[in-house]
Scaffold this active site. Structure first.
Site, PDB file in Angstrom:
ATOM      1  N   GLY A  42     -11.720  68.458 -84.607  1.00  0.00           N
ATOM      2  CA  GLY A  42     -11.252  68.941 -85.909  1.00  0.00           C
ATOM      3  C   GLY A  42     -10.010  69.786 -85.671  1.00  0.00           C
ATOM      4  N   GLY A  44      -8.147  71.033 -88.078  1.00  0.00           N
ATOM      5  CA  GLY A  44      -7.834  71.714 -89.339  1.00  0.00           C
ATOM      6  C   GLY A  44      -7.603  73.201 -89.101  1.00  0.00           C
ATOM      7  N   GLY A  47     -10.082  74.685 -86.331  1.00  0.00           N
ATOM      8  CA  GLY A  47      -9.859  74.049 -85.028  1.00  0.00           C
ATOM      9  C   GLY A  47      -8.507  74.416 -84.444  1.00  0.00           C
ATOM     10  NE  ARG A 115     -18.905  79.396 -97.718  1.00  0.00           N
ATOM     11  CZ  ARG A 115     -19.294  80.646 -97.951  1.00  0.00           C
ATOM     12  NH1 ARG A 115     -20.040  80.921 -99.001  1.00  0.00           N
ATOM     13  NH2 ARG A 115     -18.938  81.625 -97.140  1.00  0.00           N
ATOM     14  CG  ASN A 128     -19.539  69.480 -93.357  1.00  0.00           C
ATOM     15  OD1 ASN A 128     -18.673  68.672 -93.693  1.00  0.00           O
ATOM     16  ND2 ASN A 128     -19.376  70.786 -93.466  1.00  0.00           N
ATOM     17  CG  ASN A 153     -20.332  77.066 -92.161  1.00  0.00           C
ATOM     18  OD1 ASN A 153     -21.248  77.609 -91.558  1.00  0.00           O
ATOM     19  ND2 ASN A 153     -19.146  77.634 -92.351  1.00  0.00           N
ATOM     20  NE  ARG A 184     -15.887  86.980 -92.069  1.00  0.00           N
ATOM     21  CZ  ARG A 184     -16.152  85.707 -92.307  1.00  0.00           C
ATOM     22  NH1 ARG A 184     -17.405  85.304 -92.437  1.00  0.00           N
ATOM     23  NH2 ARG A 184     -15.180  84.833 -92.444  1.00  0.00           N
ATOM     24  CG  HIS A 208     -22.453  81.740 -90.429  1.00  0.00           C
ATOM     25  ND1 HIS A 208     -21.902  82.990 -90.450  1.00  0.00           N
ATOM     26  CD2 HIS A 208     -21.444  80.879 -90.722  1.00  0.00           C
ATOM     27  CE1 HIS A 208     -20.618  82.898 -90.735  1.00  0.00           C
ATOM     28  NE2 HIS A 208     -20.322  81.628 -90.909  1.00  0.00           N
TER      29      HIS A 208
HETATM   30  N1  APR Z   1     -14.043  63.426 -86.932  1.00  0.00           N
HETATM   31  C1  APR Z   1     -13.051  64.265 -86.551  1.00  0.00           C
HETATM   32  N2  APR Z   1     -12.448  65.115 -87.405  1.00  0.00           N
HETATM   33  C2  APR Z   1     -12.866  65.133 -88.670  1.00  0.00           C
HETATM   34  C3  APR Z   1     -13.904  64.285 -89.133  1.00  0.00           C
HETATM   35  C4  APR Z   1     -14.494  63.409 -88.192  1.00  0.00           C
HETATM   36  N3  APR Z   1     -15.477  62.577 -88.546  1.00  0.00           N
HETATM   37  N4  APR Z   1     -14.082  64.533 -90.445  1.00  0.00           N
HETATM   38  C5  APR Z   1     -13.217  65.501 -90.802  1.00  0.00           C
HETATM   39  N5  APR Z   1     -12.476  65.857 -89.731  1.00  0.00           N
HETATM   40  C6  APR Z   1     -11.405  66.854 -89.672  1.00  0.00           C
HETATM   41  C7  APR Z   1     -10.495  66.810 -90.869  1.00  0.00           C
HETATM   42  O1  APR Z   1      -9.571  65.747 -90.784  1.00  0.00           O
HETATM   43  C8  APR Z   1      -9.843  68.186 -90.819  1.00  0.00           C
HETATM   44  O2  APR Z   1      -8.626  68.168 -90.113  1.00  0.00           O
HETATM   45  O3  APR Z   1     -11.932  68.170 -89.692  1.00  0.00           O
HETATM   46  C9  APR Z   1     -10.866  69.041 -90.080  1.00  0.00           C
HETATM   47  C10 APR Z   1     -11.431  70.162 -90.927  1.00  0.00           C
HETATM   48  O4  APR Z   1     -10.397  71.049 -91.184  1.00  0.00           O
HETATM   49  P1  APR Z   1     -10.251  71.852 -92.552  1.00  0.00           P
HETATM   50  O5  APR Z   1     -10.445  70.926 -93.698  1.00  0.00           O
HETATM   51  O6  APR Z   1      -8.997  72.655 -92.459  1.00  0.00           O
HETATM   52  O7  APR Z   1     -11.518  72.823 -92.549  1.00  0.00           O
HETATM   53  P2  APR Z   1     -11.662  74.212 -91.749  1.00  0.00           P
HETATM   54  O8  APR Z   1     -11.270  75.321 -92.628  1.00  0.00           O
HETATM   55  O9  APR Z   1     -11.043  74.065 -90.426  1.00  0.00           O
HETATM   56  O10 APR Z   1     -13.246  74.297 -91.591  1.00  0.00           O
HETATM   57  C11 APR Z   1     -13.941  73.402 -90.730  1.00  0.00           C
HETATM   58  O11 APR Z   1     -15.555  75.038 -90.058  1.00  0.00           O
HETATM   59  O12 APR Z   1     -15.985  77.220 -90.723  1.00  0.00           O
HETATM   60  C12 APR Z   1     -16.326  75.876 -90.893  1.00  0.00           C
HETATM   61  O13 APR Z   1     -17.091  75.770 -93.187  1.00  0.00           O
HETATM   62  C13 APR Z   1     -16.085  75.380 -92.294  1.00  0.00           C
HETATM   63  O14 APR Z   1     -17.342  73.329 -92.084  1.00  0.00           O
HETATM   64  C14 APR Z   1     -16.041  73.897 -92.082  1.00  0.00           C
HETATM   65  C15 APR Z   1     -15.409  73.768 -90.695  1.00  0.00           C
END
Ligand code: APR
Length: 342
Positions: A42, A44, A47, A115, A128, A153, A184, A208
């Site tokens: 991930g 995002g 990550g 979320r 998820n 999450n 926090r 959590h």
């Molecule tokens: N395989 C790989 N990557 C994936 C997949 C998958 N099957 N599905 C989604 N992703 C990637 C998305 O493409 C995205 O880049 O996961 C990333 C998630 O990033 P964000 O949408 O920015 O979410 P983020 O804020 O990073 O949160 C990720 O961490 O804290 C927790 O609640 C939060 O569950 C969430 C996770």
């Protein structure tokens, strides 16, 4: 003269230097390296933050894997180009291919939906769980010796699910939550006491989510329990704000959830495993009778090192503290069977 990317690739492939060059000069390309490897699934917000913090620790090469290949590669290239500015030089690469995580000693899992305002972390479960299934199979097949640090999450449920999908020993699958929740609480305590964050050591256990269990008796400033420094009303307000700390940020952002502190907390855990630091921190761990809870992942104090969760510490809790922790554990146990069919 402006060289095309192919020409640059040719030149870099043919410049003689100490070791072999393993590819063209391109995003996702690495020089031959003896460094250890951490994978972050991930790319995002969470990550990428985790990868960025790890890069600055200079402890390993970092592979970011995302379902969107260009997204992972683009972030990796951006971070790589920051190497001179922040003085790091390990390889940071992006990929969508699980073969590239082979050899990773630690895998941090952040893939999944965050979320939105009005959602609880548990509302994310349907979306998820499928992602964790897919990612878990990739890790199982390509990095079978890795220790997994979950961030997706709802954290404690997704950590349990990941352990089942991979079949890894439970000590090699743990969840990041306690470091974040304690950080926090630390912040709120430091503000209330009027002291440096560095001198505060907070301890937050439980799930959590809304049922998390901040422990004022085990939260200290310079070794002094906060029960000696703050009045009951202030402590109560700090505990409540800690428990809803993530929600407060979700509400402010209006889009997505917190990522600086969660990503950094995951990086701290990855470092603890990679360097066998044996950190005493709260983490989501698989309980087998501790605190009167069995076969559930929940936040407890652990020793985290090269063996993953090497030990679970059983604190002597008051009746009220124990009841809160058990309430939290039993809530997640019921969610495991109701929502995930375990
Ligand atoms: N395989 C790989 N990557 C994936 C997949 C998958 N099957 N599905 C989604 N992703 C990637 C998305 O493409 C995205 O880049 O996961 C990333 C998630 O990033 P964000 O949408 O920015 O979410 P983020 O804020 O990073 O949160 C990720 O961490 O804290 C927790 O609640 C939060 O569950 C969430 C996770």
């Amino acid at each position: 003269m402006i060289l095309s990317r192919n020409q640059l690739g040719f030149i870099f492939n043919h410049v003689p230097y100490g070791g072999p060059f393993t590819g063209t000069f391109n995003e996702g390309t690495t020089m031959a390296s003896n460094r250890r490897k951490i994978a972050v699934i991930g790319a995002g917000n969470v990550g990428a933050t985790c990868a960025f913090v790890l890069a600055q620790m200079k402890i390993a090469d970092i592979v970011m894997l995302d379902i969107y290949e260009g997204f992972a590669k683009g972030k990796a290239l951006d971070m790589s180009q920051n190497g001179q500015v922040l003085n790091y030089d390990g390889a940071i690469t992006g990929t969508a291919n699980y073969e590239d995580i082979a050899g990773a000693e630690v895998v941090v899992v952040t893939s999944g939906f965050p979320r939105q305002p009005g959602m609880t972390r548990e509302d994310l479960i349907a979306k998820n769980a499928g992602i964790v299934q897919q990612v878990g199979e990739g890790i199982r097949d390509h990095a079978p010796d890795a220790t997994i640090i979950m961030v997706t999450n709802p954290l404690d449920l997704m950590t349990y699910h990941m352990q089942k999908v991979t079949g890894f020993p439970a000590n090699r699958v743990c969840g990041q939550a306690g470091v974040l929740d304690s950080a926090r609480m630390t912040h709120f305590v430091a503000k209330a006491v009027g002291c440096s964050e560095e001198d505060v050591q907070a301890m937050v256990l439980g799930g959590h989510g809304d049922t998390m269990v901040p422990l004022p008796r085990f939260t200290t400033v310079g070794g002094i329990a906060i029960t000696h420094l703050l009045d009951a009303e202030t402590i109560d307000a700090i505990c409540k704000r800690t428990a809803s700390g993530g929600g407060e940020i979700v509400k402010l952002l209006e889009r997505g959830s917190a990522f600086y502190a969660p990503g950094s907390a995951a990086a701290i855990m990855a470092e603890a495993v990679l360097n066998d630091r044996k950190r005493l921190i709260p983490a989501s761990a698989h309980l087998t009778g501790q605190y009167g809870l069995d076969d559930v992942y929940i936040g407890v104090p652990v020793i985290l090192g090269a063996g993953g969760i090497e030990r679970i510490l059983e604190l002597e809790l008051s009746e009220e503290e124990l009841a809160s922790l058990q309430g939290s554990g039993n809530f997640y146990k019921s969610q495991l069977s109701e929502l995930l069919g375990y």
